[in-house]
Design a protein around this motif. Structure first.
Motif, mmCIF file in Angstrom:
data_model
loop_
_atom_site.group_PDB
_atom_site.id
_atom_site.type_symbol
_atom_site.label_atom_id
_atom_site.label_comp_id
_atom_site.label_asym_id
_atom_site.label_seq_id
_atom_site.Cartn_x
_atom_site.Cartn_y
_atom_site.Cartn_z
ATOM 1 N N LEU A 65 -14.613 -55.851 -9.175
ATOM 2 C CA LEU A 65 -15.735 -55.699 -8.257
ATOM 3 C C LEU A 65 -15.229 -55.538 -6.829
ATOM 4 C CD1 LEU A 65 -18.155 -58.378 -9.722
ATOM 5 C CD2 LEU A 65 -18.059 -55.933 -10.209
ATOM 6 N N TYR A 66 -15.958 -54.709 -6.066
ATOM 7 C CA TYR A 66 -15.562 -54.374 -4.704
ATOM 8 C C TYR A 66 -16.754 -54.500 -3.773
ATOM 9 C CZ TYR A 66 -11.479 -52.266 -6.972
ATOM 10 O OH TYR A 66 -10.347 -52.062 -7.717
ATOM 11 N N GLN A 67 -16.456 -54.689 -2.496
ATOM 12 C CA GLN A 67 -17.472 -54.664 -1.455
ATOM 13 C C GLN A 67 -17.195 -53.465 -0.549
ATOM 14 O OE1 GLN A 67 -18.750 -58.352 0.554
ATOM 15 N NE2 GLN A 67 -18.283 -57.321 2.493
ATOM 16 N N PRO A 68 -18.176 -52.601 -0.345
ATOM 17 C CA PRO A 68 -17.908 -51.409 0.465
ATOM 18 C C PRO A 68 -17.683 -51.737 1.936
ATOM 19 C CG PRO A 68 -20.232 -51.532 -0.137
ATOM 20 C CD PRO A 68 -19.542 -52.621 -0.879
ATOM 21 N N LEU A 69 -16.808 -50.978 2.550
ATOM 22 C CA LEU A 69 -16.608 -50.989 3.998
ATOM 23 C C LEU A 69 -16.984 -49.580 4.468
ATOM 24 C CD1 LEU A 69 -15.561 -52.745 6.368
ATOM 25 C CD2 LEU A 69 -13.302 -51.758 5.966
ATOM 26 N N PRO A 70 -18.303 -49.343 4.667
ATOM 27 C CA PRO A 70 -18.804 -47.967 4.826
ATOM 28 C C PRO A 70 -18.146 -47.187 5.950
ATOM 29 C CG PRO A 70 -20.610 -49.515 4.535
ATOM 30 C CD PRO A 70 -19.381 -50.330 4.731
ATOM 31 N N ALA A 71 -17.921 -47.828 7.090
ATOM 32 C CA ALA A 71 -17.380 -47.091 8.229
ATOM 33 C C ALA A 71 -15.989 -46.544 7.951
ATOM 34 C CB ALA A 71 -17.349 -47.987 9.465
ATOM 35 N N LYS A 72 -15.283 -47.144 7.010
ATOM 36 C CA LYS A 72 -13.938 -46.694 6.673
ATOM 37 C C LYS A 72 -13.911 -45.941 5.354
ATOM 38 C CE LYS A 72 -9.158 -48.367 6.573
ATOM 39 N NZ LYS A 72 -8.244 -49.530 6.541
ATOM 40 N N GLU A 73 -15.070 -45.862 4.700
ATOM 41 C CA GLU A 73 -15.150 -45.258 3.369
ATOM 42 C C GLU A 73 -14.137 -45.899 2.424
ATOM 43 O OE1 GLU A 73 -14.828 -41.045 3.693
ATOM 44 O OE2 GLU A 73 -16.722 -40.832 4.771
ATOM 45 N N GLU A 74 -14.142 -47.222 2.440
ATOM 46 C CA GLU A 74 -13.201 -47.999 1.643
ATOM 47 C C GLU A 74 -13.955 -49.067 0.868
ATOM 48 O OE1 GLU A 74 -9.708 -51.397 2.300
ATOM 49 O OE2 GLU A 74 -10.349 -50.147 3.976
ATOM 50 N N VAL A 76 -13.448 -52.676 -0.623
ATOM 51 C CA VAL A 76 -12.549 -53.815 -0.473
ATOM 52 C C VAL A 76 -12.637 -54.696 -1.713
ATOM 53 C CG1 VAL A 76 -11.953 -55.804 0.943
ATOM 54 C CG2 VAL A 76 -12.917 -53.748 2.017
ATOM 55 N N PRO A 77 -11.528 -55.028 -2.361
ATOM 56 C CA PRO A 77 -11.572 -55.895 -3.539
ATOM 57 C C PRO A 77 -12.147 -57.275 -3.216
ATOM 58 C CG PRO A 77 -9.436 -54.813 -3.365
ATOM 59 C CD PRO A 77 -10.153 -54.554 -2.075
ATOM 60 N N ILE A 78 -13.008 -57.749 -4.095
ATOM 61 C CA ILE A 78 -13.535 -59.112 -3.985
ATOM 62 C C ILE A 78 -12.568 -60.043 -4.724
ATOM 63 C CG2 ILE A 78 -15.478 -60.639 -4.475
ATOM 64 C CD1 ILE A 78 -17.287 -58.185 -4.407
ATOM 65 N N VAL A 79 -12.258 -61.145 -4.098
ATOM 66 C CA VAL A 79 -11.230 -62.057 -4.607
ATOM 67 C C VAL A 79 -11.817 -63.001 -5.658
ATOM 68 C CG1 VAL A 79 -9.605 -63.872 -3.943
ATOM 69 C CG2 VAL A 79 -9.990 -61.920 -2.425
ATOM 70 N N SER A 80 -11.056 -63.272 -6.694
ATOM 71 C CA SER A 80 -11.440 -64.299 -7.655
ATOM 72 C C SER A 80 -11.641 -65.619 -6.927
ATOM 73 C CB SER A 80 -10.351 -64.486 -8.723
ATOM 74 O OG SER A 80 -10.315 -63.414 -9.625
ATOM 75 N N PRO A 81 -12.754 -66.315 -7.170
ATOM 76 C CA PRO A 81 -12.999 -67.567 -6.442
ATOM 77 C C PRO A 81 -11.855 -68.575 -6.544
ATOM 78 C CG PRO A 81 -14.998 -66.863 -7.536
ATOM 79 C CD PRO A 81 -13.909 -65.941 -8.001
ATOM 80 N N LEU A 82 -11.288 -68.756 -7.735
ATOM 81 C CA LEU A 82 -10.218 -69.746 -7.873
ATOM 82 C C LEU A 82 -9.003 -69.367 -7.037
ATOM 83 C CD1 LEU A 82 -10.288 -70.742 -11.661
ATOM 84 C CD2 LEU A 82 -11.536 -71.723 -9.730
ATOM 85 N N TYR A 83 -8.711 -68.064 -6.947
ATOM 86 C CA TYR A 83 -7.615 -67.619 -6.083
ATOM 87 C C TYR A 83 -7.937 -67.925 -4.626
ATOM 88 C CZ TYR A 83 -4.205 -64.525 -3.859
ATOM 89 O OH TYR A 83 -3.183 -64.033 -3.079
ATOM 90 N N SER A 84 -9.185 -67.662 -4.211
ATOM 91 C CA SER A 84 -9.562 -67.914 -2.817
ATOM 92 C C SER A 84 -9.478 -69.397 -2.482
ATOM 93 C CB SER A 84 -10.984 -67.387 -2.546
ATOM 94 O OG SER A 84 -11.969 -68.205 -3.144
ATOM 95 N N PHE A 85 -9.795 -70.254 -3.441
ATOM 96 C CA PHE A 85 -9.700 -71.697 -3.183
ATOM 97 C C PHE A 85 -8.250 -72.107 -2.951
ATOM 98 C CE2 PHE A 85 -13.574 -72.193 -6.220
ATOM 99 C CZ PHE A 85 -14.382 -71.600 -5.268
ATOM 100 N N ARG A 86 -7.362 -71.580 -3.776
ATOM 101 C CA ARG A 86 -5.940 -71.920 -3.622
ATOM 102 C C ARG A 86 -5.423 -71.454 -2.261
ATOM 103 N NH1 ARG A 86 -5.889 -70.117 -9.114
ATOM 104 N NH2 ARG A 86 -5.038 -68.090 -8.498
ATOM 105 N N GLU A 87 -5.834 -70.247 -1.868
ATOM 106 C CA GLU A 87 -5.385 -69.702 -0.588
ATOM 107 C C GLU A 87 -5.913 -70.537 0.574
ATOM 108 O OE1 GLU A 87 -4.859 -65.269 1.355
ATOM 109 O OE2 GLU A 87 -6.690 -65.703 0.221
ATOM 110 N N ALA A 88 -7.196 -70.900 0.524
ATOM 111 C CA ALA A 88 -7.793 -71.694 1.607
ATOM 112 C C ALA A 88 -7.133 -73.057 1.709
ATOM 113 C CB ALA A 88 -9.292 -71.843 1.371
ATOM 114 N N LEU A 89 -6.904 -73.709 0.579
ATOM 115 C CA LEU A 89 -6.281 -75.041 0.608
ATOM 116 C C LEU A 89 -4.839 -74.967 1.106
ATOM 117 C CD1 LEU A 89 -7.697 -76.463 -2.756
ATOM 118 C CD2 LEU A 89 -8.338 -77.154 -0.440
#
Length: 764
Positions: free
Chosen positions: A504-513, A515-528
């Motif tokens: 799953l991705y989130q659009p960045l319209p102004a750049k026509e890109e 952006v990958p959405i991060v797995s929640p568990l990965y984001s938790f590890r990164e934040a901690l």
């Protein structure tokens, strides 16, 4: 001869024994009204007594329960709980007034009900549900209810209520429900572990959906919806041509499944309510709410009554792609159902003069304090906080590669804070955005800070300056996206996947890109992992701007698989660790599951979605929160309706917030993410200082005070009353408002130190 005689005797004995056995069987099958496998006159098999509980009812016909058959099953200091063992319906009766809240339609008005077909029995039934035959790819969802299927009921009294297990005769579902009386509320609980399915798959169910329902007899009655800050759908018996209903997921939609596109605000609060006459109820979903939707039907849409309830979700439709691009495919439902240990809703019962949305919000505040552990803000005599969002940098398209736009270096941010302080603005909480490498549009691997805006050393200096000036520095952080690959992120392994396995991705319209959405568990590890580094920088806290604290998504990535419940628990753990490790956690437009781990909700909704049957927004969320956490509304320099939105922040008790840059406003004209064109702080400093001074007058003495009343005094004139007696009257009209002994100027507000609830009845 003897042998022949013995043989004859043996045959005779065998015949006698056989006849005796047959007689015993006939006698057994002919007693107790034909139990066993006998057939009734209607041709329906009746279960054997030995395999069925003695408290199981006979098949039910769609009907109202007989209130004379109700028995008292529980009692508290203020309420009596009555139950009907034939239907499992219940009613709660006030000991003080005799007021009754029923789990079924009001009998006095049922004769006027015009709804027919399955929806008529839906309104009568204690349980209705949707299901599908998953064995057929062409199967359509179907709606049924316990009474429509002539189901049977197992009923058992408990110490504080009862358990009712509903057997659906045609579809084969078994749904166990417990109802308990606890002090001033009735709790309805679905026991997921006891639900059984046969050939069909359960999609969702509503238990006692008509609880507290009322026709539009009381013209001052309304439904309370958790839309935006809170919204009222007033009773209107002439809405028969409008068949709209409200149906929205609690805590927002889940990207792993199919979601209907609507213009409605996400549901941030697990609450709903209904007021009629001098009684009302507040529903609070307390367990399993992440797997619920809120369903409301104004009179005329589904029946003649107004009703609102929780709809518990067990499966959601998703798109099963059949090609690698995820374009071709079909819609289907998951085989596995969502499991929660328990799913419960509390109905807090209110009566008397104070039964409107302010009283409901106060009850919700009590729940947040007593059950969720929120604490009153510390008292003080200092100025109110001012929230300055400062944009460091972003990217825009260049001739060959992206250009880096510097909005505000750390040194410029320090000068900005000093100038704001010199202008009379105190207690500034600075929130620094886009400080990571390559700025606001670059996601993933946030640390270290980009050297072009000052690097980590610059952040340390900015934090020191903010503290010296009596304020705080928060760093804005979004851990839900990664388009940089930093931190070892690889979307195939670490990206969010839906049930079909699609990234799953989130659009960045102004750049026509995309952006990958991060797995929640990965984001938790990164934040901690980042928390110790934030601590070294000396910042006061983190403002989470994406995912954490605000939205929930199931992840079907096999390396990071997580249910919606597990994602909720993980977010709470990150917020708690941030508050403990750094000192301050905040979230943008936070969902209420983030409480009490956050101290501030940034840019909280203060309006509603303008549904055709919704009449007005009310500050339900703000009444519940004021004095417990701080909150702001929209940025002051980006308001849609500048003056009226400013007045609304006064009415709602919201602190001021502005978004600033040191760069000229036109610098971000072609930026990928920061599309705000009026941000130069020098253009706004005088206006911000003036509004801060006025807001300080209105809110300085009530920073730790609860809001105890809110009402409309006249069209376009609102009052907000605090527990210390301070009252703020806001006049949105182009003409002055004349009160009793006071005047409020046009498009202005006034502050009174008396409680004007005693000065006359509010406008209805």
């Amino acid at each position: 001869m003897k042998r022949r005689v013995l043989a004859l005797v043996s045959v005779g004995v065998a015949i006698i024994l056989l006849l005796g056995a047959m007689f015993w069987l006939i006698q057994r099958d002919g007693t107790a009204g034909g139990q066993g496998n006998a057939t009734t006159a209607a041709g329906e098999a009746v279960q054997d007594e030995a395999s069925s509980p003695r408290n199981q009812s006979s098949p039910i016909e769609p009907r109202l329960p007989n209130e004379e058959s109700f028995a008292r099953v529980a009692e508290s200091a203020s309420l009596i709980l009555w139950a009907d063992a034939e239907t499992g319906h219940f009613k709660a009766e006030s000991k003080n007034s005799g007021n009754v809240w029923r789990s079924f339609p009001e009998p006095a008005y049922w004769g006027d009900e015009t709804t027919s077909g399955v929806w008529r029995s839906n309104l009568l039934s204690p349980v209705m549900l949707e299901y599908i035959d998953a064995s057929s790819s062409k199967s359509q969802t179907k709606l049924t209810n316990w009474m429509e299927e002539r189901g049977v009921l197992e009923f058992e009294e408990l110490d504080d209520g009862f358990r009712a297990t509903y057997h659906f005769k045609s579809t084969g579902f078994k749904i166990p429900v417990e109802v308990a009386l606890r002090g001033d509320y009735v709790e309805v609980k679905i026991i997921d572990g006891g639900i059984t399915e046969e050939a069909l798959s359960l999609l969702n169910l509503k238990a006692y959906p008509m609880f507290g329902s009322q026709p539009s007899i009381d013209k001052k009655g309304y439904l309370l919806l958790p839309d935006g800050s809170g919204a009222l759908a007033r009773f209107d018996e002439n809405r028969s041509n409008d068949k709209s209903v409200y149906r929205e997921p609690v805590y927002g939609s889940d990207l792993a499944f199919y979601n209907e596109v609507t213009n409605r605000s996400e549901v941030k609060m697990p609450v709903f309510g209904l007021k009629s006459g001098e009684q009302s109820f507040l529903g609070v979903l307390t367990e399993g709410e992440e797997y619920a939707k809120l369903f409301a039907a104004p009179a005329g849409s589904l029946g003649n009554g107004n009703w609102i309830t929780a709809e518990w979700q067990y499966r959601i439709k998703f798109f099963q792609s059949t090609d690698r691009r995820g374009v071709e495919g079909f819609y289907t439902f998951s085989k596995e159902r969502f499991e929660a240990a328990e799913r419960s809703v509390r109905y807090y019962l209110l009566e008397g003069e104070d039964v409107g949305y302010p009283a409901m919000a106060a009850k919700f505040r009590d729940y947040l304090i007593q059950e969720r552990g929120l604490q009153r803000l510390p008292s003080g005599d200092g100025d109110i906080p001012f929230f300055a969002d400062i944009v460091a940098a972003d990217l825009k398209q260049g001739p060959l590669w992206d250009d880096y736009i510097v909005g505000t270096t750390t040194g410029e941010a320090e000068r900005m804070l000093r100038e704001l302080t010199d202008a009379g603005i105190g207690s500034i909480t600075a929130i620094y955005h886009g400080w990571q490498r390559y700025g606001y549009s670059s996601h993933g691997g946030l640390l270290p800070a980009d050297r072009r805006i000052g690097g980590n050393k610059g952040l340390e200096s900015l934090a020191n300056t903010a503290g010296e000036l009596g304020g705080k520095l928060l760093l804005a952080a979004n851990y839900s996206l990664n388009n940089s690959g930093r931190g070892g992120f690889w979307s195939l392994n670490d990206g969010l996947r839906n049930l079909a396995g699609t990234l799953l991705y989130q659009p960045l319209p102004a750049k026509e890109e995309d952006v990958p959405i991060v797995s929640p568990l990965y984001s938790f590890r990164e934040a901690l992992d980042d928390l110790p580094e934030y601590g070294k920088l000396g910042v006061d806290g983190i403002l989470f701007t994406g995912g954490i604290g605000s939205s929930l998504n199931t992840d079907f990535n096999s390396r990071n698989r997580a249910t919606r419940s597990e994602v909720l628990d993980g977010q709470q753990a990150v917020l708690a660790a941030t508050a403990d490790g750094i000192g301050y956690a905040a979230a943008e437009n936070a969902s209420f599951y983030s409480l009490p781990d956050i101290s501030h909700i940034h840019r909280i909704a203060d309006d509603y979605s303008y549904d055709i049957f919704v009449d007005e927004a009310v500050p339900f969320a703000q009444i519940a929160l004021h004095g417990l956490v701080t909150y702001t509304s929209e940025w002051g320099n980006l308001r849609d309706e500048y003056r009226s939105d400013y007045l609304k922040s006064v009415e709602y008790g919201a602190y001021p917030a502005y978004v600033f840059t040191a760069a000229a406003s036109g610098a971000f004209k072609k930026a990928y993410s920061v599309w705000y064109y009026s941000m130069n702080y020098k253009d706004w400093i005088d206006v911000a200082a003036e509004q801060y001074e006025r807001l300080n007058e209105a809110l300085r003495d009530v920073q730790d005070a609860f809001i105890v009343d809110h009402a409309t005094l006249a069209p376009g004139v609102k009052k907000t009353v605090y527990e210390n007696g301070q009252t703020v009257i806001v006049n949105y009209n182009a003409e002055p408002y004349q009160g009793d002994g006071y005047v409020v100027g046009a498009s202005d507000f006034a502050i009174r130190k008396v409680d004007i609830r005693k000065e006359g009845k509010a406008y209805e």
